[in-house]
Design an enzyme around this catalytic site. Structure first.
Site, mmCIF file in Angstrom:
data_model
loop_
_atom_site.group_PDB
_atom_site.id
_atom_site.type_symbol
_atom_site.label_atom_id
_atom_site.label_comp_id
_atom_site.label_asym_id
_atom_site.label_seq_id
_atom_site.Cartn_x
_atom_site.Cartn_y
_atom_site.Cartn_z
ATOM 1 N N CYS A 16 0.829 -1.204 0.000
ATOM 2 C CA CYS A 16 0.000 0.000 0.000
ATOM 3 C C CYS A 16 0.863 1.254 0.000
ATOM 4 O O CYS A 16 0.571 2.220 -0.709
ATOM 5 C CB CYS A 16 -0.928 -0.011 1.216
ATOM 6 S SG CYS A 16 -1.977 1.437 1.331
ATOM 7 N N CYS B 62 -4.292 -2.130 6.315
ATOM 8 C CA CYS B 62 -4.173 -0.822 5.680
ATOM 9 C C CYS B 62 -5.441 -0.442 4.923
ATOM 10 O O CYS B 62 -5.829 -1.106 3.961
ATOM 11 C CB CYS B 62 -2.975 -0.845 4.730
ATOM 12 S SG CYS B 62 -2.658 0.695 3.886
#
Length: 370
Positions: A100, A198
């Site tokens: 991410c 995330c």
């Protein structure tokens, strides 16, 4: 100090809020962006994005900066979540935060910020960036707060990304960040840190994963081949896991195992060919220990791998640096040898290399050996 137009990723949390405040105090032109990167569960009790945006907007109002709401959900699903699922389906345990950061926060977000005329971006990560005066290369350093250092998650950043990035709270301890937030009256000064996947949030992980991955129950065997129970699907387990095995009442009698009647069970192997979960009793069982790992998909911050020789590495977040030897590092693959056995080194996780406080880069653990 050179003044820049800086776009700050405002998450709604206290770290990014103090980041924006510090940059404005330094005289930079600061603009906030809130990234929405997950929308499959907008009405779920576990989705906090609405509240997070309200918190980010309140912070922007107190600091006196503009804030923009940007949706990167499509990019996140394509570049991060799809790979996350592929890894789990292959029996590995991925780290979505690493991907991410590389693909969303420091690529999609960075690109968007540059289109807005930004010269720099900033986030609330506990890490530091410096330019080496001898080489001219940008280096990623550990955050000064050892309990919050996030360089492990940032090891895939490259020279172009680091050259555009600021990490103001990397020079602070978390207690200082919260004190600053309280002193200037930020509404989220006491907001707890997020701990979920995330951008997906804090939710029952097995239940969440079950929606996306087909699972096939199978046997749980110990190191002697004795059947202890059944697992619900190999994807739902990770090496070293102790909780949630459903075999807590199965205890081996006798001192010959060297573990005792009530020693806990740990996941030691996932055998995909036979859909078998292998567990062992005792934290120091040989199946849980390894001296060597092979990694792939490597990314090096300097643009090239380190030379063979002495180094240090982490094989999981918050782990103390472990002394190791780089046996070979060519292209996107490398191998590490550890003089002291490492516990539950897990394929799919990241092996990240360090030279003191400098993060060199790392790769995805592909295989381990005893």
């Amino acid at each position: 100090m050179t003044k820049h137009r800086v776009v700050v990723g405002l998450s709604g949390g206290v770290d990014s809020a103090v980041t924006a405040h510090l940059l404005k105090q330094q005289g930079h032109e600061v603009v906030g962006i809130f990234m929405k990167n997950w929308e499959d569960d907008d009405d779920s009790e576990f989705c906090s994005s609405r509240q997070d945006f309200l918190d980010a907007a309140s912070v922007a109002d107190v600091i006196g900066i503009e804030i923009e709401h940007v949706n990167f959900a499509a990019e996140y699903k394509d570049r991060v979540f799809a790979e996350f699922l592929r890894e789990y389906q292959a029996g590995r345990t991925p780290n979505p935060d690493v991907l991410c950061n590389a693909e969303i926060k420091f690529k999609a977000f960075l690109d968007h910020a540059m289109r807005l005329g930004a010269e720099k971006i900033a986030t609330g990560h506990y890490a530091r960036v410096r330019q080496n005066p001898a080489t001219g290369l940008f280096e990623l350093l550990k955050g000064l707060d050892p309990s919050k250092d996030q360089s492990y998650f940032l090891h895939r950043l490259n020279q172009a990304q680091l050259s555009k990035t600021l990490f103001p709270v990397g020079d602070l301890h978390k207690t200082e960040v919260r004190r600053i937030a309280a002193d200037i009256g930020l509404p989220n000064a006491k907001k707890k840190d997020s701990t979920g996947i995330c951008f997906i949030g804090e939710r029952p992980f097995r239940e969440f994963l079950n929606r996306y991955i087909q699972h096939a129950p199978g046997p749980i065997l110990d190191d002697r081949g004795r059947k202890l129970g059944r697992h619900v699907g190999l994807s739902f387990y990770t090496l070293g896991q102790r909780q949630g095995l459903g075999i807590g009442g199965v205890k081996e009698k006798g001192a010959q195992r060297g573990a005792g009647d009530h020693a806990p069970w740990f996941v030691a192997r996932k055998e995909l060919e036979t859909n078998t979960l292998r567990v062992v009793q005792g934290h120091e069982h040989p199946w849980l220990l390894s001296h060597r790992l092979d990694a792939q998909d490597a990314s090096w911050i300097a643009g090239h791998p380190p030379a063979a020789g002495a180094c240090a590495a982490k094989t999981r977040y918050r782990q103390q640096d472990a002394a190791c030897t780089v046996l070979a590092a060519q292209g996107d693959a490398f191998s590490l040898q550890f003089p002291e056995a490492q516990w539950a080194v897990t394929p799919g996780q990241s092996a990240v290399l360090y030279d003191g406080e400098v993060c060199l880069g790392g790769g995805v653990i592909a295989a381990v050996n005893g």
